[in-house]
Design a protein around this motif. Structure first.
Motif, PDB file in Angstrom:
ATOM      1  N   ARG A 112       6.792  71.056  46.399  1.00 16.68           N
ATOM      2  CA  ARG A 112       6.966  71.652  47.722  1.00 16.68           C
ATOM      3  C   ARG A 112       5.751  72.501  48.092  1.00 16.68           C
ATOM      4  NH1 ARG A 112      11.760  75.867  48.897  1.00 16.68           N
ATOM      5  NH2 ARG A 112      10.361  77.193  47.702  1.00 16.68           N
TER       6      ARG A 112
ATOM      7  N   ALA B 272      12.956  79.508  44.264  1.00 13.00           N
ATOM      8  CA  ALA B 272      13.386  79.700  45.653  1.00 13.00           C
ATOM      9  C   ALA B 272      13.506  78.378  46.395  1.00 13.00           C
ATOM     10  CB  ALA B 272      12.425  80.650  46.389  1.00 13.00           C
ATOM     11  N   LEU B 273      14.144  77.412  45.771  1.00 12.56           N
ATOM     12  CA  LEU B 273      14.396  76.141  46.465  1.00 12.56           C
ATOM     13  C   LEU B 273      15.508  76.363  47.475  1.00 12.56           C
ATOM     14  CD1 LEU B 273      14.333  73.574  43.519  1.00 12.56           C
ATOM     15  CD2 LEU B 273      12.516  74.126  45.149  1.00 12.56           C
ATOM     16  N   PHE B 274      15.442  75.659  48.623  1.00 18.10           N
ATOM     17  CA  PHE B 274      16.489  75.808  49.629  1.00 18.10           C
ATOM     18  C   PHE B 274      17.726  75.060  49.141  1.00 18.10           C
ATOM     19  CE2 PHE B 274      12.465  75.670  52.247  1.00 18.10           C
ATOM     20  CZ  PHE B 274      12.323  77.049  52.246  1.00 18.10           C
ATOM     21  N   PRO B 275      18.801  75.791  48.840  1.00 21.91           N
ATOM     22  CA  PRO B 275      19.933  75.153  48.167  1.00 21.91           C
ATOM     23  C   PRO B 275      20.664  74.136  49.032  1.00 21.91           C
ATOM     24  CG  PRO B 275      20.462  77.425  48.721  1.00 21.91           C
ATOM     25  CD  PRO B 275      19.012  77.224  49.045  1.00 21.91           C
ATOM     26  N   HIS B 276      20.518  74.256  50.362  1.00 21.76           N
ATOM     27  CA  HIS B 276      21.280  73.363  51.244  1.00 21.76           C
ATOM     28  C   HIS B 276      20.490  72.118  51.626  1.00 21.76           C
ATOM     29  CE1 HIS B 276      18.752  75.955  53.602  1.00 21.76           C
ATOM     30  NE2 HIS B 276      18.976  75.290  54.703  1.00 21.76           N
ATOM     31  N   MET B 277      19.284  71.978  51.050  1.00 22.98           N
ATOM     32  CA  MET B 277      18.472  70.822  51.412  1.00 22.98           C
ATOM     33  C   MET B 277      18.257  69.938  50.187  1.00 22.98           C
ATOM     34  SD  MET B 277      15.487  72.453  53.731  1.00 22.98           S
ATOM     35  CE  MET B 277      15.831  73.668  54.983  1.00 22.98           C
TER      36      MET B 277
ATOM     37  N   PHE C 289       9.552  70.331  53.788  1.00 19.09           N
ATOM     38  CA  PHE C 289       9.825  71.461  54.683  1.00 19.09           C
ATOM     39  C   PHE C 289       8.568  71.971  55.389  1.00 19.09           C
ATOM     40  CE2 PHE C 289      10.523  75.896  55.764  1.00 19.09           C
ATOM     41  CZ  PHE C 289      11.763  75.859  56.362  1.00 19.09           C
TER      42      PHE C 289
ATOM     43  N   HIS D 111      21.147  72.095  43.157  1.00 23.82           N
ATOM     44  CA  HIS D 111      22.102  72.455  42.110  1.00 23.82           C
ATOM     45  C   HIS D 111      22.423  71.286  41.189  1.00 23.82           C
ATOM     46  CE1 HIS D 111      25.762  70.567  43.878  1.00 23.82           C
ATOM     47  NE2 HIS D 111      25.103  70.740  45.006  1.00 23.82           N
TER      48      HIS D 111
ATOM     49  N   LYS E  72      20.545  67.384  45.437  1.00 21.04           N
ATOM     50  CA  LYS E  72      20.486  68.781  45.882  1.00 21.04           C
ATOM     51  C   LYS E  72      19.994  69.627  44.701  1.00 21.04           C
ATOM     52  CE  LYS E  72      22.312  69.027  50.150  1.00 21.04           C
ATOM     53  NZ  LYS E  72      23.709  69.407  50.329  1.00 21.04           N
TER      54      LYS E  72
END
Lengths: 363, 298, 388
Positions: free
Chosen positions: C170, C109-114, C122, C156, C154
């Motif tokens: 994290r 569940a990594l934030f894909p836009h960060m 975070f 991805h 990122k």
């Protein structure tokens, strides 16, 4: 199932095709909406065996655009006012074979004469109806605000002080550049058919000066707003004014409307029946025009559409309520003050519409 | 095998050429013509009757006069700018209304979502024109809205909404709302619920999680929705014509007036071409955005 | 200390507080916790203590309630009844974002836009850390998981293993009292998984944190945990060290769940010295060294838990001894797994026994072959009894 669908689709396509391509024994008429008694078409079909397809439009612009694009598929059209001249010069109308229309003899020579400005010798047009452009108002509301002896001139609108007093009960004008600008020109003492750039621009400013007193500029909403009492004054055509008064009478809502031809004079306008140059059913078209010009048929039609008829012989058979109404049939004296519009060159025409655009959008 | 594949690739181009490029070239040609009182109402018309010389003469008669006219008369620029303004405000309103709707849909229980989606699409099953006419019935002075409000004694005088810019916004927002909701819903629904849990786990409140996670992740949907509304809204004609007042100056209406009232096909075509050119900028931006987004996903 | 050195990782495992001596109050206490979803009971009247610095595994098949336990701890679900204490404080009513517990999510569940750095920072950003301090902590975490230089990538752009390490960093950035790990290695391939297990143990040891891991993989649980709780249908079946869970399962279910096992129904017949005697199938006599807590009632029916690797397979009959059990059968199947071979032996009574021998010789020199008559033997202390 599939083949059935295909068959019905083909049938549908054929029907549409048929209407547009109009084979023999058919006639395609393109007219203003509510501008011909449908019973007349039925009677004509019954008498001649000609199959009539009837289609309508609601603006001259729509008619001209369609016809000028070519191959419209129509036989008879009913252009109005300066549009007739434009279509004649564009070469999309054909000369009428007068030998096929003996009933032309019933026409009102005076009206036919007026049309000669656009169609010298009446070669392309059979005069149909005529009307004036003037002011319709709610007698009660005007009396309340201006007193009983208020002026009966264009000042009702163009005098900022007078129309300012009417602003609270809604003043409307139709969305028609030539008519309204001409009215402003008449009010300013100019020739309504002027092509003088400064005069036209000044007329725009003249309307602009009272723009804030105008609640709405709309052709479609005029009749309803007047007859419902939503608007107390409207610049509109005599025919529409008549329909509005009729509506108010029918609704019995206490609204009493009167139509005046302003004392400075106004535009007298008309339309004509014409046959398109690329019409496929020329004989049938002539037959229909001759049928329609029979005095009894013309009278029946005039009683239905409530416009001034160009058929003089028919007058005797027209509803006296119409013939005695000076809004529909002005007196001889008034007639002298009326001007017919002229076809302006493209540049002037554009100046008119551009001036109008600026008035409309309040720029 | 190779030939048939090539044919397959050729097909879309053929389609584009036949139904976009050819008509567009015709429009360009009309834009370069002079308008005349004739049928068709512009000149020159290409004809092979006079051979090559005639064709050359026709070509020589084409000029940019109509475009010069557009530039000289301020009303066109005003109309373009006003169209952009109306489209931009309408897009913003559509976003503000569409986002909560799409959000609620994406959060709704799984078995409701299909029904909700259907409800959003449902209006498309009726004619666009009929829906706009229905709004006339609702908004006009003696319309449904005013009668209801007056009956409830909330207002005394009918609200003048019809024939104002407000009515135009109502019409555009209503008509284009599904184009906003659908891409928003698609991107919101795709958002992994565990991302929100992860954010919460790391100390984020619900609002902060929305701002930092949901909102940025739905940006592709926001951008797509905004373009899908903005681009057609700029050229919108029917809504301002039917719902707007005489003061609503939009380029679609201006085009209509040139074509019908002035019968000036040349200027009308020029207006259309400039409109298309203006639209190309956001369309290209949109394409690029979509492509970038695709790459990031892939 | 080498990050991926199994030896150092193993030492990490030797240290945890011994569960047998709860001198201090537990860090986490589940007190009569029940959690229902509608008519479904996910957790049923459960009690559990977890000590500080433990590496605790919740092990069980899917649907056993282990994930619900974790979600209750994290605060994503509220208990239906009972309570959960952290450091003696009741957690009920404290929302997830206020609990000093962080979670490493399954598939991260990594934030894909960060970026990686933004992901790691975070949690600190939510606490409005100063930019400088936040940067330092992020760098520290990047170093911890050996991802220096990846700060601006990122998600991805990362490999599966790198994403796993970002997720770990994290969830550790806020230095939580407890780290929950939901199937942390499930998405990795086998070799990477083994490396990462040691990495997790190393991190836990270095930071001195309490780790609670949810897994369905018994090998993983055995490798990393100081203690394992085996769950089934919302209940704890056994909570113990990996060795005791393996060698002294509390029930045949636990025995069967962990590793391969032969479960043999026996009837106790009496004692002989310090050995219990039992009869198998009414015939074969077996000797078993009982556990101190075992109650040996003659005539009681029990299940004998016998691990395959405790059984010798020989062609010749082994020497008799009072503490050696032996049975004869025919080899039906031999499966070769490299380090060992597993024999399926059909006893004359019809039962199939699984035995495992380390491959001390090359396969070509192996004595036992298909269809050979063989003797299976095991010592009395190599098997345990559980309730049938």
């Amino acid at each position: 199932m599939k083949s059935k669908l295909t068959t019905s689709l083909l049938a549908g396509t054929a029907a549409i095709w048929g209407a547009a391509a109009a084979a023999e024994g058919e006639l395609v008429i393109y007219n203003w909406s509510d501008y011909l008694d449908p019973a007349i078409i039925e009677a004509f079909e019954a008498e001649t065996g000609i199959d009539v397809t009837y289609d309508t439009y609601d603006s001259n612009a729509m008619l001209e655009t369609k016809v000028l694009a070519g191959s419209s598929g129509y036989d008879i059209i009913v252009p109005s006012s300066t549009g007739t001249a434009r279509l004649i010069s564009a070469g999309v109308l054909q000369k009428i074979d007068k030998s096929k229309i003996p009933n032309l003899q019933h026409l009102w020579p005076k009206i036919a004469g007026l049309i000669e400005t656009f169609d010298p010798g009446n070669e392309y047009l059979v005069p149909y109806n005529w009307w004036t452009f003037g002011i319709a108002y709610n007698t009660g509301k005007l009396a309340d605000r201006l007193g009983a002896d208020h002026p009966k001139s264009w000042d009702l609108l163009f005098d900022p002080e007078i129309s300012g007093k009417l602003a609270d009960c809604s003043v409307m004008i139709v969305d028609s550049p030539i008519d309204v600008i001409s009215a402003a020109l008449i009010n300013m003492g100019h020739d309504p058919n002027t092509s003088d750039k400064d005069q036209i621009t000044a007329a725009g400013a003249h309307i602009g000066a009272i723009r804030d007193n105008i609640a709405q500029i709309s052709t479609d909403a005029m009749i309803g707003a007047l007859s419902d009492g939503d608007a107390c004054l409207g610049l509109t055509w005599s025919g529409d004014a008549y329909w509005a008064a009729d509506g108010a009478k029918e609704a019995d809502n206490g609204v009493n409307l009167e139509y005046i031809i302003p004392e400075e004079g106004t535009l007298l306008d008309f339309d004509g029946l014409a046959i398109l140059a690329d019409a496929k059913n020329v004989d049938e078209a002539h037959a229909f025009l001759n049928y329609l010009l029979q005095p009894s048929v013309s009278a029946q039609n005039a009683n239905f559409i409530r416009y001034g008829s160009a058929n003089l012989t028919a007058q005797a058979e027209i509803d006296p309520e119409l013939t005695s109404n000076p809004a529909v049939y002005p007196t001889e004296a008034t007639m002298e003050m009326l001007t017919t519009p002229v076809l302006q060159d493209r540049k002037t025409e554009r100046l008119y519409t551009r001036t109008w655009s600026k008035v409309r959008t309040g720029q | 095998m190779r030939t048939s594949r090539r044919l397959l690739i050729l097909l879309p181009y053929l389609w584009l050429g036949l139904f976009f490029l050819v008509p567009f070239l015709i429009v360009i040609k009309i834009a370069l013509s002079d308008s005349v009182t004739a049928s068709p109402p512009y000149a020159p018309t290409f004809s092979l009757d006079e051979g090559l010389a005639g064709l050359r003469a026709s070509l020589a008669a084409l000029d940019f006069e109509n475009f010069v006219w557009l530039a000289e008369d301020g009303i066109y620029l005003k109309a373009y700018l006003n169209s952009v303004k109306v489209a931009a405000i309408a897009t913003l309103l559509t976003l503000l209304i569409g986002y909560p709707v799409a959000y609620a849909m994406a959060k709704a229980p799984q078995d409701w979502r299909k029904t909700l989606l259907l409800l959003v699409i449902l209006p498309f099953w009726t004619s666009f024109l009929i829906r706009i006419y229905a709004w006339i019935g609702i908004l006009k002075n003696e319309g449904f809205l005013n009668l209801t409000l007056m009956k409830l004694a909330i207002i005394e005088q009918p609200l003048a909404i019809m024939h104002t810019e407000i009515a135009v916004y109502v019409g555009i927002v209503y008509s284009y709302l599904p184009f906003m909701i659908l891409p928003l819903y698609a991107s919101l629904e795709r958002t992994d619920g565990r991302l929100l849990e992860a954010a919460e786990d790391l100390g984020c409140g619900a609002l902060a999680a929305f701002r930092q996670i949901t909102l940025p992740l739905s940006l592709p949907g926001v951008v797509a929705g905004c373009f899908l509304v903005f681009i057609p809204a700029i050229g919108e004609f029917v809504i301002p014509d039917l719902l707007g007042g005489s003061g609503t100056l939009m380029i679609g209406k201006t085009l209509w007036l040139e074509f019908f009232s002035n019968r000036d096909w040349g200027v009308a075509a020029a207006v259309a071409i400039v409109l298309l050119t203006i639209l190309i900028v956001p369309i290209v931006l949109f394409q690029r955005h979509q492509q970038k987004h695709q790459e990031e996903l892939g | 200390m080498n990050f991926l050195d199994p030896a150092s990782a193993a030492s990490a495992r030797a240290e945890p507080a011994t569960p047998q001596a709860p001198a201090r109050p537990p860090l986490i206490r589940f007190e009569n916790v029940t959690k229902t979803f509608g008519s479904f009971t996910a957790i049923s009247d459960l009690n559990l203590d977890i000590q500080e610095r433990e590496f605790f595994s919740l092990l069980g098949p899917s649907g056993c309630g282990k994930t619900t336990m974790m979600r209750l701890l994290a605060g994503f679900e509220e208990v239906t009844s009972g309570r959960i204490l952290l450091d003696g404080q009741d957690l009920t009513g404290t929302p997830a974002n206020r609990r000093p517990i962080n979670m490493m999510f399954q598939s991260y569940a990594l934030f894909p836009h960060m970026s990686v750095a933004k992901n790691i920072g975070f949690g600190l950003k939510q606490e409005r850390w100063k930019k400088r301090d936040l940067q330092d902590r992020v760098d520290e975490m990047l170093a911890l998981v050996q991802l220096e230089g990846f700060a601006d990538r990122k998600p991805h752009q990362l490999s599966g293993g790198q994403m796993q390490r970002v997720a770990l960093a994290r969830s550790l950035a806020k230095k939580p009292k407890v780290l929950l790990l939901d199937e942390p290695l499930g998405a990795l391939d086998k070799k990477l998984r083994e490396e990462t297990q040691f990495q997790l143990m190393d991190v836990q040891d270095r930071l001195g944190l309490t780790f609670i891991i949810v897994t369905h993989d018994q090998d993983e649980a055995m490798t990393v945990s100081s203690r394992i709780a085996v769950m089934k249908a919302g209940k704890l079946l056994q909570t113990d060290t990996p060795a005791r869970i393996y060698e002294h399962p509390a029930s045949s279910y636990v025995a069967d769940f962990i590793g391969n096992v032969n479960l043999i129904n026996v009837e106790l017949s009496g004692m002989e010295g310090d050995l219990a005697l039992a009869r198998w199938d009414g015939g074969t006599r077996l000797a078993i060294r009982p556990q101190p807590e075992d109650v040996m009632t003659p005539g009681a029916r029990k299940t004998l838990v016998l691990r395959p690797e405790k059984i010798h397979v020989t062609k010749d009959r082994p020497a008799e001894a009072h503490n050696v059990n032996m049975v004869e059968g025919t080899v039906e199947e031999i499966s070769y797994t490299g380090s060992a071979s597993t024999f399926l032996v059909r006893l004359d009574g019809g039962m199939l026994i699984r035995a495992q021998e380390a491959n001390r010789l090359l396969t070509s020199r192996r004595e036992v072959d298909w269809n050979d008559r063989v003797w299976l033997s095991w010592r009395a202390g190599a098997c345990v009894l559980v309730d049938a």
